[in-house]
Write an enzyme that holds these catalytic residues in place. Structure first.
Site, mmCIF file in Angstrom:
data_model
loop_
_atom_site.group_PDB
_atom_site.id
_atom_site.type_symbol
_atom_site.label_atom_id
_atom_site.label_comp_id
_atom_site.label_asym_id
_atom_site.label_seq_id
_atom_site.Cartn_x
_atom_site.Cartn_y
_atom_site.Cartn_z
ATOM 1 N N ASP A 1 -7.868 -5.734 -2.066
ATOM 2 C CA ASP A 1 -6.694 -6.285 -2.767
ATOM 3 C C ASP A 1 -5.897 -7.095 -1.731
ATOM 4 O OD1 ASP A 1 -4.746 -5.169 -5.368
ATOM 5 O OD2 ASP A 1 -3.697 -6.047 -3.651
ATOM 6 N N HIS B 1 -0.388 1.567 -4.352
ATOM 7 C CA HIS B 1 0.971 1.657 -3.777
ATOM 8 C C HIS B 1 1.728 2.931 -4.135
ATOM 9 C CE1 HIS B 1 0.582 -2.437 -2.422
ATOM 10 N NE2 HIS B 1 0.542 -2.927 -3.646
HETATM 11 O O1 VJV Z 1 7.927 -8.137 -3.575
HETATM 12 C C1 VJV Z 1 8.216 -7.215 -4.323
HETATM 13 C C2 VJV Z 1 9.606 -6.571 -4.344
HETATM 14 C C3 VJV Z 1 10.700 -7.305 -4.857
HETATM 15 C C4 VJV Z 1 11.718 -6.612 -5.701
HETATM 16 C C5 VJV Z 1 11.338 -6.688 -7.189
HETATM 17 N N1 VJV Z 1 11.177 -8.071 -7.633
HETATM 18 C C6 VJV Z 1 10.721 -8.097 -9.021
HETATM 19 C C7 VJV Z 1 10.182 -8.791 -6.816
HETATM 20 C C8 VJV Z 1 10.548 -8.740 -5.322
HETATM 21 C C9 VJV Z 1 10.620 -7.001 -3.432
HETATM 22 N N2 VJV Z 1 7.294 -6.719 -5.180
HETATM 23 C C10 VJV Z 1 5.961 -7.238 -5.289
HETATM 24 C C11 VJV Z 1 5.038 -6.113 -5.766
HETATM 25 C C12 VJV Z 1 3.593 -6.496 -5.719
HETATM 26 C C13 VJV Z 1 2.731 -5.367 -6.247
HETATM 27 C C14 VJV Z 1 1.248 -5.659 -6.118
HETATM 28 C C15 VJV Z 1 0.424 -4.577 -6.768
HETATM 29 C C16 VJV Z 1 -1.040 -4.601 -6.377
HETATM 30 O O2 VJV Z 1 -1.645 -5.819 -6.735
HETATM 31 O O3 VJV Z 1 -1.231 -4.489 -4.976
HETATM 32 C C17 VJV Z 1 -1.817 -3.421 -7.006
HETATM 33 C C18 VJV Z 1 -1.785 -3.326 -8.457
HETATM 34 C C19 VJV Z 1 5.944 -8.362 -6.249
HETATM 35 N N3 VJV Z 1 5.356 -9.539 -6.001
HETATM 36 C C20 VJV Z 1 5.537 -10.300 -7.122
HETATM 37 C C21 VJV Z 1 6.250 -9.551 -8.022
HETATM 38 N N4 VJV Z 1 6.470 -8.358 -7.474
HETATM 39 C C22 VJV Z 1 6.661 -9.947 -9.366
HETATM 40 C C23 VJV Z 1 7.067 -8.994 -10.264
HETATM 41 C C24 VJV Z 1 7.504 -9.356 -11.545
HETATM 42 C C25 VJV Z 1 7.532 -10.698 -11.909
HETATM 43 C C26 VJV Z 1 7.117 -11.663 -10.974
HETATM 44 C C27 VJV Z 1 6.691 -11.281 -9.707
HETATM 45 C C28 VJV Z 1 7.931 -8.406 -12.480
HETATM 46 C C29 VJV Z 1 8.366 -8.823 -13.722
HETATM 47 C C30 VJV Z 1 8.384 -10.162 -14.030
HETATM 48 N N5 VJV Z 1 7.952 -11.080 -13.133
HETATM 49 C C31 VJV Z 1 8.872 -10.628 -15.360
HETATM 50 ZN ZN ZN Z 2 -2.336 -6.532 -4.960
HETATM 51 CA CA CA Z 3 -5.791 -4.699 0.794
#
Ligand code: VJV
Ligand code: ZN
Ligand code: CA
Length: 393
Positions: free
Chosen positions: A190, A155
Protein backbone atom coordinates in the site's frame (compact mmCIF):
# COMPACT_ATOMS: atom_id res chain seq x y z
CA UNK A 1 0.87 -33.49 -8.56
CA UNK A 2 -0.63 -30.97 -11.00
CA UNK A 3 1.61 -28.06 -11.83
CA UNK A 4 1.55 -24.65 -13.45
CA UNK A 5 4.48 -22.98 -15.27
CA UNK A 6 5.93 -21.66 -12.00
CA UNK A 7 5.95 -24.65 -9.72
CA UNK A 8 3.24 -26.76 -8.14
CA UNK A 9 -0.38 -25.71 -8.46
CA UNK A 10 -1.44 -23.80 -5.34
CA UNK A 11 -4.61 -24.58 -3.40
CA UNK A 12 -6.30 -21.18 -3.19
CA UNK A 13 -9.24 -20.16 -1.02
CA UNK A 14 -11.09 -16.91 -1.47
CA UNK A 15 -13.23 -15.00 1.01
CA UNK A 16 -15.87 -12.53 -0.02
CA UNK A 17 -18.75 -11.33 2.11
CA UNK A 18 -21.54 -9.55 0.21
CA UNK A 19 -22.45 -7.59 3.32
CA UNK A 20 -19.47 -5.30 2.67
CA UNK A 21 -20.49 -3.95 -0.75
CA UNK A 22 -23.20 -1.66 0.60
CA UNK A 23 -21.13 0.00 3.33
CA UNK A 24 -21.01 3.76 2.85
CA UNK A 25 -18.25 5.98 4.31
CA UNK A 26 -20.18 9.06 3.13
CA UNK A 27 -21.12 10.59 -0.18
CA UNK A 28 -17.75 11.98 -1.27
CA UNK A 29 -15.48 9.84 0.90
CA UNK A 30 -12.54 8.41 -1.02
CA UNK A 31 -12.93 4.93 0.51
CA UNK A 32 -15.54 2.98 -1.47
CA UNK A 33 -16.15 -0.59 -0.21
CA UNK A 34 -18.09 -1.33 -3.40
CA UNK A 35 -14.70 -1.66 -5.18
CA UNK A 36 -14.42 -5.11 -3.54
CA UNK A 37 -17.76 -6.09 -5.06
CA UNK A 38 -16.44 -4.84 -8.41
CA UNK A 39 -13.31 -6.97 -8.01
CA UNK A 40 -15.49 -9.93 -7.10
CA UNK A 41 -17.75 -9.47 -10.14
CA UNK A 42 -14.66 -9.25 -12.37
CA UNK A 43 -13.13 -12.38 -10.83
CA UNK A 44 -16.42 -14.19 -11.47
CA UNK A 45 -16.66 -12.89 -15.04
CA UNK A 46 -13.19 -14.30 -15.81
CA UNK A 47 -14.37 -17.68 -14.51
CA UNK A 48 -11.83 -17.74 -11.67
CA UNK A 49 -14.29 -18.60 -8.89
CA UNK A 50 -14.42 -22.21 -10.07
CA UNK A 51 -10.67 -22.57 -9.46
CA UNK A 52 -10.82 -21.57 -5.78
CA UNK A 53 -12.48 -22.85 -2.62
CA UNK A 54 -15.08 -20.56 -1.17
CA UNK A 55 -16.02 -21.28 2.38
CA UNK A 56 -18.70 -19.66 4.44
CA UNK A 57 -17.22 -16.99 6.69
CA UNK A 58 -18.66 -16.31 10.05
CA UNK A 59 -18.21 -12.68 11.01
CA UNK A 60 -15.57 -12.03 13.68
CA UNK A 61 -16.96 -11.95 17.22
CA UNK A 62 -16.43 -9.47 20.03
CA UNK A 63 -13.94 -11.93 21.55
CA UNK A 64 -12.03 -12.25 18.27
CA UNK A 65 -11.74 -8.47 18.00
CA UNK A 66 -10.93 -7.80 21.65
CA UNK A 67 -8.08 -10.34 21.45
CA UNK A 68 -6.12 -7.35 20.12
CA UNK A 69 -8.32 -4.30 20.54
CA UNK A 70 -9.02 -2.43 23.75
CA UNK A 71 -12.39 -3.48 25.24
CA UNK A 72 -13.56 0.10 25.70
CA UNK A 73 -12.88 0.75 22.01
CA UNK A 74 -14.57 -2.52 20.94
CA UNK A 75 -17.60 -1.58 23.09
CA UNK A 76 -17.82 1.79 21.36
CA UNK A 77 -17.56 0.17 17.90
CA UNK A 78 -20.34 -2.22 18.88
CA UNK A 79 -22.73 0.45 20.08
CA UNK A 80 -22.10 3.52 17.91
CA UNK A 81 -24.79 4.54 15.41
CA UNK A 82 -24.81 7.60 13.11
CA UNK A 83 -27.96 8.76 14.93
CA UNK A 84 -26.41 8.55 18.39
CA UNK A 85 -23.34 10.41 17.10
CA UNK A 86 -25.43 13.15 15.46
CA UNK A 87 -27.46 13.50 18.64
CA UNK A 88 -24.34 14.85 20.30
CA UNK A 89 -23.73 14.24 23.97
CA UNK A 90 -21.93 11.22 25.39
CA UNK A 91 -21.90 9.05 22.23
CA UNK A 92 -20.28 11.77 20.14
CA UNK A 93 -17.66 12.58 22.77
CA UNK A 94 -16.76 8.92 23.27
CA UNK A 95 -16.55 8.32 19.51
CA UNK A 96 -14.29 11.34 19.05
CA UNK A 97 -12.03 10.13 21.87
CA UNK A 98 -11.44 6.99 19.76
CA UNK A 99 -10.78 9.08 16.62
CA UNK A 100 -14.17 8.34 15.06
CA UNK A 101 -15.78 11.49 13.66
CA UNK A 102 -12.29 12.91 14.43
CA UNK A 103 -11.28 14.75 17.55
CA UNK A 104 -11.20 18.23 16.02
CA UNK A 105 -14.36 20.37 15.77
CA UNK A 106 -12.66 22.68 13.27
CA UNK A 107 -12.61 20.03 10.57
CA UNK A 108 -15.21 20.06 7.82
CA UNK A 109 -17.65 17.35 9.03
CA UNK A 110 -17.98 16.00 5.50
CA UNK A 111 -14.30 15.19 5.22
CA UNK A 112 -13.50 13.12 8.29
CA UNK A 113 -11.24 10.12 7.71
CA UNK A 114 -13.15 7.79 10.07
CA UNK A 115 -16.85 8.63 9.95
CA UNK A 116 -19.42 7.02 12.31
CA UNK A 117 -20.84 4.93 9.46
CA UNK A 118 -24.13 3.00 9.50
CA UNK A 119 -23.54 -0.70 10.18
CA UNK A 120 -20.02 -0.03 11.51
CA UNK A 121 -19.75 -3.06 13.81
CA UNK A 122 -21.22 -5.40 11.21
CA UNK A 123 -18.72 -4.09 8.61
CA UNK A 124 -15.76 -4.59 10.98
CA UNK A 125 -16.87 -8.11 11.91
CA UNK A 126 -17.29 -9.06 8.27
CA UNK A 127 -13.93 -7.86 6.94
CA UNK A 128 -12.08 -9.10 10.02
CA UNK A 129 -13.97 -12.41 9.85
CA UNK A 130 -12.70 -12.92 6.30
CA UNK A 131 -9.07 -12.38 7.30
CA UNK A 132 -9.41 -14.63 10.34
CA UNK A 133 -11.02 -17.43 8.34
CA UNK A 134 -8.30 -17.06 5.69
CA UNK A 135 -5.58 -17.29 8.37
CA UNK A 136 -7.24 -20.39 9.86
CA UNK A 137 -7.39 -22.09 6.45
CA UNK A 138 -3.61 -21.59 6.07
CA UNK A 139 -2.89 -22.60 9.68
CA UNK A 140 -4.85 -25.83 9.16
CA UNK A 141 -2.72 -26.60 6.08
CA UNK A 142 -5.86 -26.87 3.98
CA UNK A 143 -4.75 -24.20 1.49
CA UNK A 144 -1.53 -22.65 0.18
CA UNK A 145 -2.92 -19.19 -0.56
CA UNK A 146 -5.89 -17.44 1.06
CA UNK A 147 -7.40 -14.18 -0.25
CA UNK A 148 -9.56 -11.49 1.41
CA UNK A 149 -9.66 -8.31 -0.69
CA UNK A 150 -11.90 -6.56 1.85
CA UNK A 151 -9.20 -6.82 4.52
CA UNK A 152 -5.86 -5.06 4.85
CA UNK A 153 -6.92 -2.27 7.22
CA UNK A 154 -3.37 -1.61 8.38
CA UNK A 155 -3.78 1.70 10.28
CA UNK A 156 -6.25 0.65 13.00
CA UNK A 157 -4.69 0.81 16.48
CA UNK A 158 -5.40 -1.17 19.62
CA UNK A 159 -7.56 1.64 21.00
CA UNK A 160 -8.46 3.93 18.12
CA UNK A 161 -9.49 4.22 14.49
CA UNK A 162 -7.06 5.69 11.97
CA UNK A 163 -6.87 6.22 8.21
CA UNK A 164 -10.28 4.73 7.28
CA UNK A 165 -9.47 1.63 9.41
CA UNK A 166 -11.48 0.69 12.52
CA UNK A 167 -10.44 -2.89 13.30
CA UNK A 168 -6.99 -4.17 12.37
CA UNK A 169 -7.83 -7.45 10.63
CA UNK A 170 -4.15 -7.91 9.73
CA UNK A 171 -3.02 -8.00 13.36
CA UNK A 172 -5.85 -10.41 14.18
CA UNK A 173 -4.88 -12.68 11.25
CA UNK A 174 -1.17 -12.65 12.14
CA UNK A 175 -1.99 -13.56 15.76
CA UNK A 176 -4.02 -16.49 14.43
CA UNK A 177 -1.12 -17.61 12.20
CA UNK A 178 1.31 -17.45 15.15
CA UNK A 179 -0.64 -20.28 16.78
CA UNK A 180 0.51 -22.57 13.97
CA UNK A 181 3.66 -21.00 12.52
CA UNK A 182 6.89 -20.03 14.28
CA UNK A 183 7.59 -16.89 12.24
CA UNK A 184 5.43 -14.69 10.00
CA UNK A 185 6.55 -12.06 7.49
CA UNK A 186 4.22 -9.14 6.83
CA UNK A 187 4.80 -7.19 3.61
CA UNK A 188 2.81 -4.07 2.74
CA UNK A 189 2.78 -2.50 -0.76
CA UNK A 190 0.00 0.00 0.00
CA UNK A 191 1.31 3.54 -0.67
CA UNK A 192 0.85 4.34 3.04
CA UNK A 193 3.00 3.04 5.88
CA UNK A 194 1.60 -0.03 7.67
CA UNK A 195 1.85 1.69 11.07
CA UNK A 196 -0.83 -0.25 12.97
CA UNK A 197 0.77 -3.60 12.12
CA UNK A 198 4.33 -2.42 12.73
CA UNK A 199 3.38 -1.02 16.15
CA UNK A 200 1.59 -4.23 17.17
CA UNK A 201 4.69 -6.36 16.48
CA UNK A 202 7.51 -3.82 16.84
CA UNK A 203 9.15 -5.79 19.70
CA UNK A 204 8.29 -9.26 18.43
CA UNK A 205 10.98 -11.69 17.34
CA UNK A 206 8.36 -13.82 15.56
CA UNK A 207 6.88 -11.24 13.19
CA UNK A 208 8.88 -9.27 10.67
CA UNK A 209 7.04 -6.27 9.18
CA UNK A 210 8.10 -4.71 5.88
CA UNK A 211 6.43 -1.63 4.41
CA UNK A 212 7.10 0.12 1.11
CA UNK A 213 5.42 3.53 1.14
CA UNK A 214 5.47 7.14 0.10
CA UNK A 215 7.67 8.89 2.62
CA UNK A 216 7.34 12.47 1.44
CA UNK A 217 6.95 15.25 4.04
CA UNK A 218 3.57 15.25 5.78
CA UNK A 219 2.33 12.18 3.89
CA UNK A 220 -0.03 10.10 6.05
CA UNK A 221 0.74 8.64 8.61
CA UNK A 222 3.02 11.59 9.27
CA UNK A 223 6.39 10.76 10.84
CA UNK A 224 6.03 6.98 10.54
CA UNK A 225 7.97 4.46 8.44
CA UNK A 226 11.38 6.07 8.40
CA UNK A 227 14.33 4.13 7.02
CA UNK A 228 15.84 4.28 10.51
CA UNK A 229 12.80 2.66 12.19
CA UNK A 230 14.02 -0.91 12.57
CA UNK A 231 12.13 -2.37 15.54
CA UNK A 232 13.04 -2.69 19.23
CA UNK A 233 14.06 -5.40 21.71
CA UNK A 234 13.39 -8.89 20.33
CA UNK A 235 12.09 -7.11 17.24
CA UNK A 236 15.34 -5.28 16.49
CA UNK A 237 15.96 -5.34 12.70
CA UNK A 238 12.62 -7.10 12.33
CA UNK A 239 10.84 -3.94 11.22
CA UNK A 240 11.81 -2.83 7.71
CA UNK A 241 10.83 0.49 6.18
CA UNK A 242 11.32 1.52 2.58
CA UNK A 243 10.20 5.15 2.13
CA UNK A 244 9.87 6.32 -1.47
CA UNK A 245 9.51 9.67 -3.20
CA UNK A 246 6.77 10.40 -5.73
CA UNK A 247 6.78 8.97 -9.23
CA UNK A 248 8.26 5.51 -8.58
CA UNK A 249 7.92 3.28 -11.66
CA UNK A 250 7.70 -0.51 -12.07
CA UNK A 251 11.41 -0.99 -12.68
CA UNK A 252 12.58 1.10 -9.74
CA UNK A 253 10.02 -0.46 -7.40
CA UNK A 254 10.87 -4.05 -8.25
CA UNK A 255 14.56 -3.18 -8.12
CA UNK A 256 14.03 -2.54 -4.41
CA UNK A 257 11.29 -5.06 -3.68
CA UNK A 258 12.99 -8.14 -5.15
CA UNK A 259 16.40 -7.93 -3.41
CA UNK A 260 14.91 -6.75 -0.10
CA UNK A 261 12.25 -9.46 0.08
CA UNK A 262 14.73 -12.10 -1.08
CA UNK A 263 17.01 -11.14 1.83
CA UNK A 264 14.08 -10.97 4.28
CA UNK A 265 13.08 -14.52 3.34
CA UNK A 266 16.67 -15.73 3.61
CA UNK A 267 17.51 -14.25 7.01
CA UNK A 268 14.10 -14.66 8.71
CA UNK A 269 12.92 -17.99 7.22
CA UNK A 270 9.21 -17.36 7.84
CA UNK A 271 6.67 -20.19 7.85
CA UNK A 272 3.89 -17.89 6.56
CA UNK A 273 3.59 -14.62 4.64
CA UNK A 274 0.89 -11.95 4.94
CA UNK A 275 0.82 -9.47 2.07
CA UNK A 276 -1.20 -6.26 2.10
CA UNK A 277 -1.84 -5.39 -1.55
CA UNK A 278 -3.17 -1.82 -1.26
CA UNK A 279 -3.95 -0.50 -4.74
CA UNK A 280 -3.11 3.13 -3.98
CA UNK A 281 0.50 2.55 -5.09
CA UNK A 282 -0.88 2.21 -8.64
CA UNK A 283 -0.38 4.96 -11.20
CA UNK A 284 -3.01 7.71 -11.11
CA UNK A 285 -4.23 7.12 -7.56
CA UNK A 286 -5.70 10.34 -6.11
CA UNK A 287 -3.99 9.85 -2.71
CA UNK A 288 -0.70 8.26 -3.74
CA UNK A 289 1.77 9.60 -6.30
CA UNK A 290 3.51 6.41 -7.39
CA UNK A 291 3.49 5.23 -11.00
CA UNK A 292 3.11 1.44 -10.80
CA UNK A 293 1.24 -0.51 -13.45
CA UNK A 294 -1.01 -3.41 -12.49
CA UNK A 295 1.68 -5.72 -13.92
CA UNK A 296 4.34 -4.05 -11.73
CA UNK A 297 2.17 -4.32 -8.60
CA UNK A 298 1.29 -7.94 -9.35
CA UNK A 299 4.93 -8.82 -10.00
CA UNK A 300 5.52 -8.28 -6.27
CA UNK A 301 2.68 -10.69 -5.48
CA UNK A 302 4.09 -13.25 -7.92
CA UNK A 303 7.50 -12.95 -6.28
CA UNK A 304 6.13 -13.60 -2.77
CA UNK A 305 4.14 -16.56 -4.14
CA UNK A 306 7.31 -18.07 -5.62
CA UNK A 307 8.66 -18.95 -2.15
CA UNK A 308 5.96 -21.61 -1.75
CA UNK A 309 5.25 -20.54 1.82
CA UNK A 310 1.59 -20.25 3.02
CA UNK A 311 0.47 -16.85 1.73
CA UNK A 312 -2.36 -14.58 2.90
CA UNK A 313 -3.31 -11.88 0.36
CA UNK A 314 -5.24 -8.87 1.65
CA UNK A 315 -6.55 -5.66 0.11
CA UNK A 316 -6.10 -2.19 1.57
CA UNK A 317 -6.17 1.25 -0.02
CA UNK A 318 -6.90 2.12 -3.63
CA UNK A 319 -9.02 5.06 -4.65
CA UNK A 320 -9.57 4.73 -8.40
CA UNK A 321 -12.07 1.94 -8.01
CA UNK A 322 -11.89 0.54 -11.55
CA UNK A 323 -8.07 0.33 -11.32
CA UNK A 324 -8.17 -1.39 -7.93
CA UNK A 325 -10.78 -3.91 -8.98
CA UNK A 326 -8.79 -4.75 -12.13
CA UNK A 327 -5.62 -5.08 -10.04
CA UNK A 328 -7.09 -7.45 -7.45
CA UNK A 329 -8.73 -9.55 -10.16
CA UNK A 330 -5.37 -9.87 -11.94
CA UNK A 331 -3.65 -10.73 -8.66
CA UNK A 332 -6.26 -13.42 -8.01
CA UNK A 333 -5.23 -14.92 -11.36
CA UNK A 334 -1.56 -14.61 -10.33
CA UNK A 335 -2.35 -16.53 -7.12
CA UNK A 336 -3.89 -19.26 -9.25
CA UNK A 337 -0.92 -19.29 -11.64
CA UNK A 338 -3.24 -18.38 -14.53
CA UNK A 339 -2.79 -15.83 -17.27
CA UNK A 340 -6.04 -13.97 -18.06
CA UNK A 341 -7.06 -11.98 -21.12
CA UNK A 342 -6.59 -8.22 -21.13
CA UNK A 343 -10.12 -7.75 -22.51
CA UNK A 344 -12.60 -7.30 -19.67
CA UNK A 345 -15.57 -9.68 -20.12
CA UNK A 346 -19.07 -8.25 -20.20
CA UNK A 347 -20.48 -8.13 -16.70
CA UNK A 348 -22.57 -5.99 -14.37
CA UNK A 349 -19.87 -3.34 -13.76
CA UNK A 350 -18.28 -3.22 -17.21
CA UNK A 351 -19.26 0.42 -17.85
CA UNK A 352 -16.79 1.41 -15.08
CA UNK A 353 -13.95 0.29 -17.35
CA UNK A 354 -14.86 2.41 -20.37
CA UNK A 355 -12.15 4.97 -19.53
CA UNK A 356 -9.52 2.22 -19.78
CA UNK A 357 -10.90 0.86 -23.06
CA UNK A 358 -12.36 -2.20 -21.28
CA UNK A 359 -8.80 -3.47 -20.75
CA UNK A 360 -7.48 -4.86 -17.47
CA UNK A 361 -4.04 -3.28 -17.89
CA UNK A 362 -4.54 0.49 -18.15
CA UNK A 363 -1.49 2.60 -19.11
CA UNK A 364 0.71 4.30 -16.50
CA UNK A 365 1.43 8.04 -16.70
CA UNK A 366 4.00 8.59 -19.46
CA UNK A 367 6.66 11.17 -18.68
CA UNK A 368 5.68 11.52 -15.02
CA UNK A 369 8.64 12.81 -13.06
CA UNK A 370 10.26 10.12 -10.90
CA UNK A 371 11.64 11.89 -7.82
CA UNK A 372 13.54 8.74 -6.81
CA UNK A 373 17.07 9.24 -8.11
CA UNK A 374 19.19 6.16 -8.81
CA UNK A 375 21.49 7.35 -6.03
CA UNK A 376 18.61 7.55 -3.51
CA UNK A 377 17.25 4.13 -4.49
CA UNK A 378 20.70 2.53 -4.17
CA UNK A 379 21.30 4.18 -0.79
CA UNK A 380 17.92 2.99 0.49
CA UNK A 381 18.51 -0.56 -0.75
CA UNK A 382 21.99 -0.75 0.74
CA UNK A 383 20.88 0.58 4.14
CA UNK A 384 18.03 -1.95 4.33
CA UNK A 385 20.25 -4.85 3.20
CA UNK A 386 22.91 -3.86 5.76
CA UNK A 387 20.29 -3.90 8.55
CA UNK A 388 19.02 -7.30 7.39
CA UNK A 389 22.56 -8.68 7.40
CA UNK A 390 22.58 -8.06 11.17
CA UNK A 391 20.01 -10.86 11.48
CA UNK A 392 22.11 -13.28 9.50
CA UNK A 393 25.18 -12.65 11.69
O1 VJV B 1 -3.95 12.91 5.97
C1 VJV B 1 -4.86 12.54 6.70
C2 VJV B 1 -5.28 13.31 7.95
C3 VJV B 1 -5.94 14.55 7.80
C4 VJV B 1 -7.08 14.89 8.70
C5 VJV B 1 -8.41 14.44 8.09
N1 VJV B 1 -8.63 15.03 6.77
C6 VJV B 1 -9.86 14.50 6.18
C7 VJV B 1 -7.51 14.72 5.85
C8 VJV B 1 -6.17 15.18 6.44
C9 VJV B 1 -4.59 14.49 8.35
N2 VJV B 1 -5.53 11.40 6.42
C10 VJV B 1 -5.26 10.58 5.27
C11 VJV B 1 -5.65 9.14 5.59
C12 VJV B 1 -5.22 8.18 4.53
C13 VJV B 1 -5.67 6.77 4.88
C14 VJV B 1 -5.16 5.74 3.89
C15 VJV B 1 -5.74 4.38 4.19
C16 VJV B 1 -5.01 3.24 3.49
O2 VJV B 1 -5.06 3.38 2.09
O3 VJV B 1 -3.63 3.19 3.81
C17 VJV B 1 -5.59 1.86 3.90
C18 VJV B 1 -7.01 1.66 3.65
C19 VJV B 1 -6.04 11.08 4.11
N3 VJV B 1 -5.51 11.29 2.90
C20 VJV B 1 -6.53 11.73 2.11
C21 VJV B 1 -7.66 11.78 2.88
N4 VJV B 1 -7.34 11.36 4.10
C22 VJV B 1 -9.00 12.18 2.46
C23 VJV B 1 -10.09 11.86 3.24
C24 VJV B 1 -11.38 12.27 2.87
C25 VJV B 1 -11.56 13.00 1.70
C26 VJV B 1 -10.44 13.31 0.91
C27 VJV B 1 -9.17 12.91 1.30
C28 VJV B 1 -12.50 11.97 3.65
C29 VJV B 1 -13.74 12.40 3.24
C30 VJV B 1 -13.87 13.13 2.09
N5 VJV B 1 -12.79 13.40 1.32
C31 VJV B 1 -15.21 13.63 1.65
ZN1 ZN C 1 -3.10 3.44 1.57
CA1 CA D 1 3.02 0.29 2.61
Amino acid sequence: SPSCPDGPKRRVCYYYDRGIAGVDYGEDHVMVPRRVDMAHALIRSYGLLGDMSRLRTRPATYDDISAFHDRGYADLLGSLTPEAFAGGGEAELTARSFNIGEPSKKEDPRSVDNPPIAGLWDYCCRYAGGSLAAARALAAGRHDIAINWSGGMHHACRDKASGFCYVNDIVLAIRELLAAFARVVYVDIDVHHGDGVETAFVDSGRVMTVSFHQGTTDFFPKGRGKLQDVGVGEGLYRAVNVPLHAGMDDEGYYGLFQPIMEKVMEVFQPEAIVMQCGGDSLSGDPLGSQNLSIAGHARCVRFMRSFNVPLLLLGGGGYTINHVAACWCYETAVALGKEIDDDIPQHCYDSYYQSQGYKLHYPVKKGLKNDNTNHHVTQTKNTVLRNLAELAA
